[in-house]
Each structure stands twice: as C-alpha cells, then as structure tokens.
Scaffold this active site. Structure first.
Site, short mmCIF file in Angstrom:
data_model
loop_
_atom_site.label_atom_id
_atom_site.label_comp_id
_atom_site.label_asym_id
_atom_site.label_seq_id
_atom_site.Cartn_x
_atom_site.Cartn_y
_atom_site.Cartn_z
N HIS A 1 42.66 36.87 45.45
CA HIS A 1 41.52 37.09 46.34
C HIS A 1 41.16 35.79 47.08
O HIS A 1 40.98 35.79 48.30
CB HIS A 1 40.31 37.59 45.54
N GLU B 1 34.73 44.22 40.93
CA GLU B 1 34.55 43.17 39.93
C GLU B 1 34.27 43.79 38.57
O GLU B 1 34.01 44.98 38.45
CB GLU B 1 33.35 42.26 40.30
N ASP C 1 30.07 44.10 43.79
CA ASP C 1 29.26 43.06 44.43
C ASP C 1 29.33 43.27 45.95
O ASP C 1 30.09 42.61 46.65
CB ASP C 1 29.82 41.69 44.02
N THR D 1 35.84 39.04 42.87
CA THR D 1 36.69 40.15 43.31
C THR D 1 38.05 40.09 42.63
O THR D 1 38.68 39.06 42.58
CB THR D 1 36.89 40.06 44.84
CA CA Z 1 31.61 38.60 44.50
#
Ligand code: CA
Length: 425
Positions: free
Chosen positions: A139, A207, A239, A356
């Site tokens: 990520h 997440e 998130d 993430t």
């Molecule tokens: Ca985040």
C-alpha cells in the site's frame, strides 16, 4: 494446544458448517434487546450468549458485579489476560456438547441464549484513542508512486519505523452506521487555487483494528512480548478516506480532515486467544529493525479479507478486493511497542488501525485509490457500472475469515452506506 480452539470441539448450540461463530471463536460484542440495556455478549452460531446473565448465575467464576452490564467491554477487558482466558474457558466449557449445565437448564438457557436476529449490536468498546498505521509495504509503495511520482515510492524512514498518525476516537462507529460524504478543502495539482465542497474522491481502506487490553504507565514502554500479550483482540476496520482532501493537506504533518470524519468497526472482537490458530510469520524485515522493534516467530495473522461494493440503487454486490492480514510488514505488536516507546500511555480500549492491507496483486489492493489507480483504471461492477471512487448511495461491505482445520472464525459485518454531504452554509 489451547483446549478452547481445538477444531474437534462441538457445541450443543447448533452451528452451521462454515458459520462465522463456531465454539472455537467466541468473539465479544455489546448488544441490546427491547427489554435489555446494552451488555456484553458472545456469538455462538446464530445465537448471542448474554454474558451478564451467565455471570449473575455464577457460571463465569469470580468477577466484579455488573462488569458485563456497563454498555462497553472496557471494564471486562481491564481485568487482564488471565481473566479473559479464564472466562473464555468457562464459556467454552458451558457450550460443549457434553456439558449439561446450561444445555439442560431450560429457563436459564431461554434467558441467556438469544437469537442473533433479535438483538441490536453496538460499538463494543469505548474507544479511548485511535492511532492509524501505514504498515502494508504494498500500500505504501502504491500510494508513494501515485502521490510522489518523481521520488522513491517508499520514504527512507518507512522500513525502520511503523509510520502512524493520531486519528479521532470520536468518529469510530459500529458496522451499519451510514457515513456522510465529508466537506472539505481540495486543490488538485492543476488547480490555480484551493476550493471548498463535498469530497469527490471518497474511498475506503481495508484494515484490521487491534484492541489494546493492557495499559502501560506514561513513561514506561512495553517490550515486544508485553505488547503481544497486551492485545485483547481484533476486529475488521474500514478507515474511510477523502483522497482529494488528503492530497492537498497531508504535507507536512500527515492526514487530518481526510480521515477524521468516520471509521467503521465490525461489532465482534475476535480475541487474540482465538486468533492464535491463525498466527503466521510476516514478511522478512530487511533491514533488520532496531532492537526494541525486533520480533521472532509467528507474529502476523492469516485472515482472509474481502471487500464488496453494492452500487447506489443496485442490489448485487461485486467483490472488488481480496487481501490478507498476513501481508502486513509491521505486526500489530510492533506497532504497539513503537507507540509506547517514547513514553506514551496506552489505555484499555485504544484502537490501532493496521493501515490499509494491500496484497501484491492488483486484485488484492485495499483501497479504490489503488484499485482504480487514482481514477485511471476504474473498477467495473457486476451491473456494468464503473467506480473510481465511491458515489452517494454506494454500500461497502468488508468480511474477514480465519480458516483452520475445517473451522472458520469470522468477525461479522463491517458495512457502511455513503450518504450525501451535509447541507452547509
Ligand atoms: Ca488508514
């Protein structure tokens, strides 16, 4: 082996094959019914076990009166790992097929075991603080490539520090809570000046949340072993992120308005004790971390993760990402060690967002930012429509599962629907 996670265990409560909640799981949440105020519950099959009723009946051993009836799990969690484990063993024993105590007590069973469809689930903890990390190498590399195309994708500190920022505990909500599109200030690189309005690049972030269960005193850091034992359990976590706001505001202090408007937590917290069966080694850490961050053994967790998007007005979900919690470069224990190393006091009910969780292949990316490569390659949905980012009315659903020895451990839903931006001015 921990007897509560034995894959051959069977409960007298019927649990369908592949159910998220077999007797090996026993996750915690907070629930209410028409005639019961919010209290602690444990999922078993398609039922919820009322921990307050069991405790009042004296079936969970010596516990402070009312500890399961405070409306949050914090008071129970604060009793510490030995109590978590002892209560789990007691619940497991009560639910075993060969234990008659609750099975054969018709009145108690009626009071303690409720159909899951009859209860409302609540945010299971009072979130004391929320810190979000950035610990998936894939990520961080993808975002670096998009936001800093002329530089190295990973900044020099990334392989040495579990990078994080302080988020907002006040806007963590339970699955099912609708999310308003945020208003904010944006400026694309080609814009001559910033402008104000509804976010146009609304995104999710796949997440997991680690729930801190053992506090440390301010000024007293934890070791990696202490941090590992201090995590009560894990939940699914979305998130939500406003990418256009983020890109304009994030230098030099990191995300702010792009992240503070909402994060969604699944209602069920799967304990670290149940999750032990999913332990796996994480990616090799090279260069070797500084001593205080060093870990060995199986410190990551093999949790299969899936994200599905149901477009506004539609009824058919499309799975847009499949990833795995095991991909994390920095473990939750390393995140917690790093959080406390400078003297920060961690509290019972603190949430650590993993960051993430993207895998190595495009189908495993954990955000639309990456899946659509910031709008360049929109994601095609089953109804033929396409998405670069989320539209009003879109519904997003995250699911997670541990599969071990023919047993599945799930977390329940982590869902949210996007509402239009609020009227303002
Ligand atoms: Ca985040």
């Amino acid at each position: 082996m921990n007897p509560t996670t034995d894959p051959t265990l069977v409960s007298w409560v019927e649990t369908a094959q592949g159910s998220d909640f077999p007797i090996q799981n026993l996750p915690w949440s907070i629930f209410s019914t028409a005639d019961r105020a919010p209290r602690a519950g444990i999922a078993i099959g398609d039922r919820v076990l009322d921990a307050a009723v069991l405790a009042e009946a004296g079936l969970l051993g010596d516990l402070p009166a009312g500890v399961f009836a405070t409306g949050v799990l914090n008071d129970f969690i604060a009793l510490g790992p030995e109590t978590w484990s002892r209560v789990r063993a007691a619940v497991s024993d009560l639910l075993r097929a060969d234990t008659a105590r609750l099975r054969d007590d018709t009145a108690l069973r009626a009071a303690a075991l409720l159909p899951a469809t009859s209860v409302k689930l609540h945010l299971p903890i009072r979130v004391e603080g929320y810190t979000d990390f950035y610990s998936s190498r894939e990520h961080a590399t993808n975002v670096g490539r998009m936001f800093r195309p002329d530089g190295e994708p990973l900044l020099p500190n990334w392989l040495h520090i579990p990078i994080g920022y302080s988020g907002r505990a006040s806007t963590i909500v339970v699955s099912g809570t609708p999310i308003h599109r945020p208003l904010g200030q944006t400026r694309a690189p080609s814009d001559p000046a910033p402008s104000f309005g509804p976010c146009r690049k609304l995104d999710f972030e796949l997440e997991m949340a680690a729930i801190v269960g053992v506090p440390n005193e301010m000024g007293r850091p934890m070791t990696i072993a202490e941090a590992d034992r201090a995590i009560f359990g894990f939940a699914l976590f979305n998130d939500w992120s406003a990418r256009d706001i983020q890109q304009w505001e994030y230098v030099p202090l990191g995300p702010f308005q792009a992240k503070v408007f909402a994060s969604t937590l699944s209602p069920w917290i799967v304990t670290a004790e149940a999750m032990a069966v999913a332990r796996v080694e994480g990616p090799r850490q090279e260069p070797e971390p500084l001593t205080y961050l060093r870990q060995s053994g199986a410190m990551n967790f093999d949790v299969e993760l899936e994200v599905a998007l149901t477009p506004a007005g539609g009824s058919e979900p499309t799975v847009i990402s499949r990833s795995n919690f095991a991909h994390m470069y920095w473990s939750s224990a390393q995140q917690l060690v790093h959080h406390a190393i400078g003297g920060c006091a961690m509290k019972v009910g603190d949430v650590l967002g993993s960051g993430t969780i993207s895998g190595p292949t495009p189908g495993s990316y954990g955000s639309l930012l990456e899946l659509s490569w910031n709008g360049k390659t929109p994601v095609t949905l089953a109804d033929g429509s396409a998405r670069s980012f989320l539209l009003d009315g879109d519904r997003l659903a995250i699911r997670g599962r541990v599969r071990r020895g023919g047993v599945t451990l799930g977390f329940g839903p982590c869902d949210g629907e996007i509402l239009a931006a609020p009227a303002f001015g």
